[in-house]
Enzyme design. Structure first.
Site, PDB file in Angstrom:
ATOM      1  N   ARG A   1      19.748 -11.291  -6.375  1.00  0.00           N
ATOM      2  CA  ARG A   1      18.480 -12.055  -6.290  1.00  0.00           C
ATOM      3  C   ARG A   1      17.656 -11.710  -5.058  1.00  0.00           C
ATOM      4  NH1 ARG A   1      22.061 -16.030  -8.028  1.00  0.00           N
ATOM      5  NH2 ARG A   1      21.871 -16.354 -10.272  1.00  0.00           N
TER       6      ARG A   1
ATOM      7  N   LYS B   1       4.360  -4.432  -4.772  1.00  0.00           N
ATOM      8  CA  LYS B   1       4.578  -4.253  -6.216  1.00  0.00           C
ATOM      9  C   LYS B   1       5.715  -3.259  -6.403  1.00  0.00           C
ATOM     10  CE  LYS B   1       0.068  -5.295  -8.197  1.00  0.00           C
ATOM     11  NZ  LYS B   1      -1.050  -4.785  -9.016  1.00  0.00           N
TER      12      LYS B   1
ATOM     13  N   GLU C   1      -6.690   8.518  -3.797  1.00  0.00           N
ATOM     14  CA  GLU C   1      -6.578   7.079  -3.465  1.00  0.00           C
ATOM     15  C   GLU C   1      -7.271   6.776  -2.138  1.00  0.00           C
ATOM     16  OE1 GLU C   1      -5.613   4.721  -5.416  1.00  0.00           O
ATOM     17  OE2 GLU C   1      -4.234   5.592  -6.877  1.00  0.00           O
TER      18      GLU C   1
ATOM     19  N   LYS D   1      -5.882  -1.530   2.487  1.00  0.00           N
ATOM     20  CA  LYS D   1      -5.048  -2.130   1.443  1.00  0.00           C
ATOM     21  C   LYS D   1      -4.422  -3.428   1.947  1.00  0.00           C
ATOM     22  CE  LYS D   1      -1.940  -1.803  -2.278  1.00  0.00           C
ATOM     23  NZ  LYS D   1      -1.051  -1.059  -3.138  1.00  0.00           N
TER      24      LYS D   1
ATOM     25  N   GLU E   1      -2.301 -10.762  -7.040  1.00  0.00           N
ATOM     26  CA  GLU E   1      -3.395 -10.404  -7.946  1.00  0.00           C
ATOM     27  C   GLU E   1      -3.819 -11.593  -8.800  1.00  0.00           C
ATOM     28  OE1 GLU E   1      -2.834  -6.555  -9.592  1.00  0.00           O
ATOM     29  OE2 GLU E   1      -4.814  -6.501 -10.484  1.00  0.00           O
TER      30      GLU E   1
ATOM     31  N   ARG F   1      -7.162  -8.204  -5.168  1.00  0.00           N
ATOM     32  CA  ARG F   1      -6.533  -6.934  -5.537  1.00  0.00           C
ATOM     33  C   ARG F   1      -7.232  -6.229  -6.680  1.00  0.00           C
ATOM     34  NH1 ARG F   1      -0.119  -7.067  -3.950  1.00  0.00           N
ATOM     35  NH2 ARG F   1      -0.212  -4.902  -4.530  1.00  0.00           N
TER      36      ARG F   1
ATOM     37  N   ASN G   1      -8.441  -1.580  -8.191  1.00  0.00           N
ATOM     38  CA  ASN G   1      -8.468  -0.862  -9.473  1.00  0.00           C
ATOM     39  C   ASN G   1      -9.700   0.023  -9.626  1.00  0.00           C
ATOM     40  OD1 ASN G   1      -6.027  -1.914 -10.352  1.00  0.00           O
ATOM     41  ND2 ASN G   1      -7.025  -3.780 -11.077  1.00  0.00           N
TER      42      ASN G   1
ATOM     43  N   HIS H   1      -9.604   3.180 -11.659  1.00  0.00           N
ATOM     44  CA  HIS H   1      -8.358   3.185 -12.437  1.00  0.00           C
ATOM     45  C   HIS H   1      -8.548   2.982 -13.928  1.00  0.00           C
ATOM     46  CE1 HIS H   1      -6.477   3.283  -8.551  1.00  0.00           C
ATOM     47  NE2 HIS H   1      -5.277   3.331  -9.097  1.00  0.00           N
TER      48      HIS H   1
ATOM     49  N   HIS I   1      -6.743   5.784 -15.798  1.00  0.00           N
ATOM     50  CA  HIS I   1      -5.558   5.673 -16.663  1.00  0.00           C
ATOM     51  C   HIS I   1      -5.779   6.385 -17.985  1.00  0.00           C
ATOM     52  CE1 HIS I   1      -4.154   1.885 -14.346  1.00  0.00           C
ATOM     53  NE2 HIS I   1      -3.565   2.970 -13.888  1.00  0.00           N
TER      54      HIS I   1
ATOM     55  N   HIS J   1      -1.862  11.229 -11.203  1.00  0.00           N
ATOM     56  CA  HIS J   1      -2.522   9.925 -11.128  1.00  0.00           C
ATOM     57  C   HIS J   1      -3.687   9.913 -10.123  1.00  0.00           C
ATOM     58  CE1 HIS J   1      -2.944   5.579 -11.055  1.00  0.00           C
ATOM     59  NE2 HIS J   1      -2.848   5.631  -9.733  1.00  0.00           N
TER      60      HIS J   1
HETATM   61  N1  LIG Z   1       3.784  -0.132  -6.093  1.00  0.00           N
HETATM   62  C1  LIG Z   1       2.515   0.148  -5.998  1.00  0.00           C
HETATM   63  O1  LIG Z   1       1.688  -0.666  -5.561  1.00  0.00           O
HETATM   64  C2  LIG Z   1       2.052   1.500  -6.422  1.00  0.00           C
HETATM   65  C3  LIG Z   1       0.748   1.925  -6.106  1.00  0.00           C
HETATM   66  C4  LIG Z   1       0.375   3.214  -6.451  1.00  0.00           C
HETATM   67  C5  LIG Z   1       1.277   4.033  -7.126  1.00  0.00           C
HETATM   68  N2  LIG Z   1       2.516   3.574  -7.426  1.00  0.00           N
HETATM   69  C6  LIG Z   1       3.473   4.420  -8.141  1.00  0.00           C
HETATM   70  O2  LIG Z   1       3.751   5.564  -7.330  1.00  0.00           O
HETATM   71  C7  LIG Z   1       4.145   6.630  -8.184  1.00  0.00           C
HETATM   72  C8  LIG Z   1       3.457   7.890  -7.736  1.00  0.00           C
HETATM   73  O3  LIG Z   1       3.847   8.141  -6.422  1.00  0.00           O
HETATM   74  P1  LIG Z   1       3.598   9.537  -5.684  1.00  0.00           P
HETATM   75  O4  LIG Z   1       2.217   9.971  -5.884  1.00  0.00           O
HETATM   76  O5  LIG Z   1       4.128   9.367  -4.347  1.00  0.00           O
HETATM   77  O6  LIG Z   1       4.435  10.573  -6.538  1.00  0.00           O
HETATM   78  P2  LIG Z   1       5.990  10.688  -6.913  1.00  0.00           P
HETATM   79  O7  LIG Z   1       6.795   9.620  -6.315  1.00  0.00           O
HETATM   80  O8  LIG Z   1       6.005  10.844  -8.387  1.00  0.00           O
HETATM   81  O9  LIG Z   1       6.399  12.049  -6.202  1.00  0.00           O
HETATM   82  C9  LIG Z   1       5.765  13.248  -6.560  1.00  0.00           C
HETATM   83  C10 LIG Z   1       6.652  14.452  -6.263  1.00  0.00           C
HETATM   84  O10 LIG Z   1       6.697  14.697  -4.856  1.00  0.00           O
HETATM   85  C11 LIG Z   1       8.056  14.903  -4.447  1.00  0.00           C
HETATM   86  N3  LIG Z   1       8.100  14.563  -3.020  1.00  0.00           N
HETATM   87  C12 LIG Z   1       8.106  13.341  -2.454  1.00  0.00           C
HETATM   88  N4  LIG Z   1       8.011  13.452  -1.110  1.00  0.00           N
HETATM   89  C13 LIG Z   1       7.974  14.776  -0.826  1.00  0.00           C
HETATM   90  C14 LIG Z   1       7.858  15.517   0.386  1.00  0.00           C
HETATM   91  N5  LIG Z   1       7.735  14.926   1.580  1.00  0.00           N
HETATM   92  N6  LIG Z   1       7.842  16.870   0.310  1.00  0.00           N
HETATM   93  C15 LIG Z   1       7.924  17.488  -0.900  1.00  0.00           C
HETATM   94  N7  LIG Z   1       7.998  16.836  -2.066  1.00  0.00           N
HETATM   95  C16 LIG Z   1       8.027  15.495  -2.033  1.00  0.00           C
HETATM   96  C17 LIG Z   1       8.853  14.048  -5.395  1.00  0.00           C
HETATM   97  O11 LIG Z   1      10.196  14.491  -5.494  1.00  0.00           O
HETATM   98  C18 LIG Z   1       8.099  14.267  -6.699  1.00  0.00           C
HETATM   99  O12 LIG Z   1       8.517  15.445  -7.311  1.00  0.00           O
HETATM  100  C19 LIG Z   1       3.822   6.214  -9.595  1.00  0.00           C
HETATM  101  O13 LIG Z   1       5.004   5.870 -10.256  1.00  0.00           O
HETATM  102  C20 LIG Z   1       2.946   4.974  -9.420  1.00  0.00           C
HETATM  103  O14 LIG Z   1       3.092   4.060 -10.499  1.00  0.00           O
HETATM  104  C21 LIG Z   1       2.911   2.336  -7.082  1.00  0.00           C
END
Ligand SMILES: NC(=O)c1ccc[n+]([C@@H]2O[C@H](COP(=O)([O-])OP(=O)(O)OC[C@H]3O[C@@H](n4cnc5c(N)ncnc54)[C@H](O)[C@@H]3O)[C@@H](O)[C@H]2O)c1
Length: 405
Positions: free
Chosen positions: A131, A153, A199, A245, A255, A264, A268, A271, A275, A285
């Site tokens: 939990r 999130k 972003e 942020k 949100e 929040r 978007n 977005h 999307h 993304h």
């Molecule tokens: N929780 C939230 O508020 C929130 C907000 C925005 C996005 N997200 C989520 O984040 C995800 C996208 O995240 P992202 O853009 O970081 O991509 P990702 O986590 O998909 O990583 C992209 C690639 O980069 C590689 N990588 C990571 N760090 C590295 C480094 N220092 N050097 C080399 N390679 C590296 C990873 O192994 C992967 O192959 C999505 O799932 C999205 O839904 C969440």
């Protein structure tokens, strides 16, 4: 970035009452991870369970583990293939099993080291194991530093009737602290870096809601150097984005604010279009969000909320942000460059379905309410506004602005 240059360890407070935490931003900070974690959770936690993204260099993860051990943690480490495919209930269950096998207790710590996907997964596991146990995020992509690890999130995806439903299962779970070390961005593939910039541009366009109306323009000025990833410039960029942020999250943690409440929903921006582009193209993304900004600016123009030159300005800013230095020109040694500086996926039109089909898909967006899409549109003063159920002609203008027909 002009306005502020404060040094190498800048922290931003995310003010959420008893869930308040610090986001530390700087270079070489991984060496202080243990100290930060200890300060965040106190003396009780004995174990640190690291969930490491396979994309992160081994030396970085080693330094993290060494720093945690130096702060008195008994460290266990699990490596996961990073990227969207790790965000499954199956991976979450595997981690939960391993936590239980190491007798991880409620006061013990989970440390996520990786991109947004690994942090979303590890954060979700932290939210549900016994939990809820504390989690410290150590984001390693630009996007995860400026966005995914700020705001609490967490979650994983589901496949429903063969379709990927992103973040369908999750929880709000604020981290105990975040450590964003700009040095780790040196190994990040260039397109991933660029996706993070998407972003950042979004935050710049809503910066005035968080007291930073200059962020967008300062980011554009810094662009010619950013792809070389100098730690001081990156530290500035990341810290200012985190502030934007954090300010918005502090007003609306879950949100729940009304559309005009500055909450929040503003995050978007780009977005709703983004999307739909994401599910119809191979773009990342953050790249889709950047194109979504152009489309949203066209909607502003169509609704007479911004003058015609605003769209032109946003379009040329996105193009400028998406053109990396050419090999041998500005790129620093060890940093990957794009072979063709003019990236075809951004400069040439995308091959998208007809506009009517794209608009239909917007109605299915998970942020729409009762099938009524909500679009966040940028205004000229670095603010944005939520438009409910916009006129289809305005949406069509948005799609035309990025080459759909
Ligand atoms: N929780 C939230 O508020 C929130 C907000 C925005 C996005 N997200 C989520 O984040 C995800 C996208 O995240 P992202 O853009 O970081 O991509 P990702 O986590 O998909 O990583 C992209 C690639 O980069 C590689 N990588 C990571 N760090 C590295 C480094 N220092 N050097 C080399 N390679 C590296 C990873 O192994 C992967 O192959 C999505 O799932 C999205 O839904 C969440």
């Amino acid at each position: 970035m002009g306005r502020e240059r404060l040094g190498f360890d800048m922290s931003v407070r995310v003010e959420l009452g008893e869930r308040t935490y610090e986001v530390h931003v700087g270079a070489g900070l991984v060496a202080r991870l243990g100290e930060v974690a200890r300060a965040a959770i106190g003396e009780v936690g004995r174990r640190a369970f690291i969930v490491a993204d396979s994309g992160v260099t081994a030396t970085f993860v080693e330094s993290a583990a060494g720093s945690l051990a130096g702060a008195g943690f008994n460290v266990t480490r699990v490596t996961i293939e990073g990227g969207e495919r790790c965000k499954t209930l199956g991976h979450a269950e595997r981690l939960l099993q391993e936590l239980a096998a190491t007798r991880h207790e409620r006061s013990d710590l989970i440390v996520a080291i990786g991109g947004g996907a690994v942090c979303d997964l590890a954060g979700f596991v932290a939210a549900i194991y016994r939990r809820g146990v504390p989690v410290v995020h150590c984001p390693t992509t630009l996007l995860s530093m400026v966005d995914a690890t700020v705001g609490g999130k967490t979650g994983v995806n589901l496949i429903v009737n063969g379709h990927l439903k992103k973040n369908m299962v999750g929880a709000f779970w604020q981290p105990a602290a975040v450590v964003a070390d700009a040095d780790t961005l040196r190994s990040l593939p260039i397109r991933e870096f660029r996706a993070g910039l998407g972003e950042c541009l979004k935050h710049g366009l809503i910066g005035a809601h968080a007291g930073d109306a200059l962020l967008f323009d300062d980011t554009l000025v810094a662009l010619k150097n950013l792809y070389n990833r100098p730690p001081d410039l990156l530290t500035d960029l990341i810290q200012r984005n985190v502030r934007v942020k954090a300010a918005i999250v502090a007003r609306d943690e879950r949100e729940e604010a009304s559309d005009d409440g500055g909450g929040r929903a503003l995050l978007n921006l780009g977005h709703t279009f983004g999307h739909v582009i994401e599910s119809n193209s191979p773009l990342l993304h953050g790249e889709c969000v950047a194109l979504g900004l152009v489309a949203a600016a066209a909607v502003s123009g169509h609704l007479n909320l911004a003058p015609a030159e605003f769209l032109h300005n946003i379009r040329s800013s996105v193009k400028a942000a998406f053109v990396a230095p050419q090999p041998g020109k500005q790129a620093r040694k060890g940093i990957e460059t794009v072979p063709n500086a003019a990236d075809p996926t951004i400069i040439a039109p995308l091959s998208l379905p007809p506009i009517a089909a794209l608009i239909d898909q917007m109605h299915e967006d998970k942020k729409s309410r009762g099938g009524e899409p909500r679009i966040v549109v940028p205004l000229r003063d670095r603010r944005a506004r939520v438009i409910r159920n916009p006129d289809p002609a305005a949406l069509a203008a948005g799609w035309r602005a990025i080459g759909a027909e």
